[in-house]
Design a protein around this motif. Sequence first.
Motif, PDB file in Angstrom:
ATOM      1  N   ARG A  71       0.839  -1.195   0.000  1.00 51.40           N
ATOM      2  CA  ARG A  71       0.000   0.000   0.000  1.00 51.40           C
ATOM      3  C   ARG A  71       0.879   1.253   0.000  1.00 51.40           C
ATOM      4  O   ARG A  71       2.015   1.239   0.481  1.00 51.40           O
ATOM      5  N   ASP A  72       0.326   2.317  -0.541  1.00 50.50           N
ATOM      6  CA  ASP A  72       1.115   3.553  -0.626  1.00 50.50           C
ATOM      7  C   ASP A  72       1.548   4.048   0.753  1.00 50.50           C
ATOM      8  O   ASP A  72       2.693   4.479   0.933  1.00 50.50           O
ATOM      9  N   ARG A 125       4.393   1.993   1.964  1.00 55.80           N
ATOM     10  CA  ARG A 125       5.648   2.342   1.292  1.00 55.80           C
ATOM     11  C   ARG A 125       6.241   3.628   1.888  1.00 55.80           C
ATOM     12  O   ARG A 125       7.452   3.712   2.110  1.00 55.80           O
ATOM     13  N   GLU A 126       5.386   4.632   2.114  1.00 51.79           N
ATOM     14  CA  GLU A 126       5.871   5.898   2.675  1.00 51.79           C
ATOM     15  C   GLU A 126       6.446   5.702   4.076  1.00 51.79           C
ATOM     16  O   GLU A 126       7.517   6.232   4.400  1.00 51.79           O
TER      17      GLU A 126
END
Length: 253
Positions: free
Chosen positions: A144-145, A148-149
């Motif tokens: 998921r974004d 990742r962040e």
Amino acid sequence: MSSAPASALGSTSVRRGAAVVAVAGGALSLMGSAAPAASPQAAPDVTDVAARSALPTQAPAVLMLPAVQPVVPDADVLDDPAPLVKAVQLAEEQIARAEEERAAAEARAAQEAEQAAADAAEAERRVSVSADCGLDTGQLGAVRDFVREAGEVLGCRYGVSTMYGVAGRAGASDHPAGKAIDFMIGRTAGDGLADCAVRNMDALGISYVIWRQRINTGSGWEPMEDRGGITANHMDHVHISFDSAGSGDLSGC
């Protein structure tokens, strides 16, 4: 030896008072007119002396100093010192209050300066950990974004070079759903990363952390069963599972 015959000198008129010099028989004679007799001094007038003696003698000057009057204390002050004591107490209280206010102002200023320095350091740290450090997040796969962040922030902060994201697992796991990351890391850096993740569970949207055969869901570390190996017991990596996006504002790490 016979002497030479005397020669008569001719008479010469001289001024009055001039000297006449004659040489006779080898002798030098000086003759002159007699000095006039000094005139007798006049005797003091007895009448003048008596008159001067009769004059009054001047008395010496006398410095007159003003009389100093003794100060007589007020009878009321001596009888009742309470007003004076109260005035002194009020003055001391005012001085004490002023000193307390000054000390409080200095303490507030020091606290504000310390807080400002801490805020500046935190802002600088956030910039440094959120900046792109060149970490390859492609190795995470289709996570998921927000996962990742968060992985990039933590990986850059603690110098992680190897991370695993989406992967198949035999048992129940968040890895297949793209909601977990394994940070391959050493003991010292791993302690820091795990502690930072626990401190910022809400900020990073973390559901739980596993490190060195222990799990923390936000209520403290709890031991886990022995799974039979270093990697299986999470001795060489920190496992973090995520459930939602967070603010990303780290604190305490």
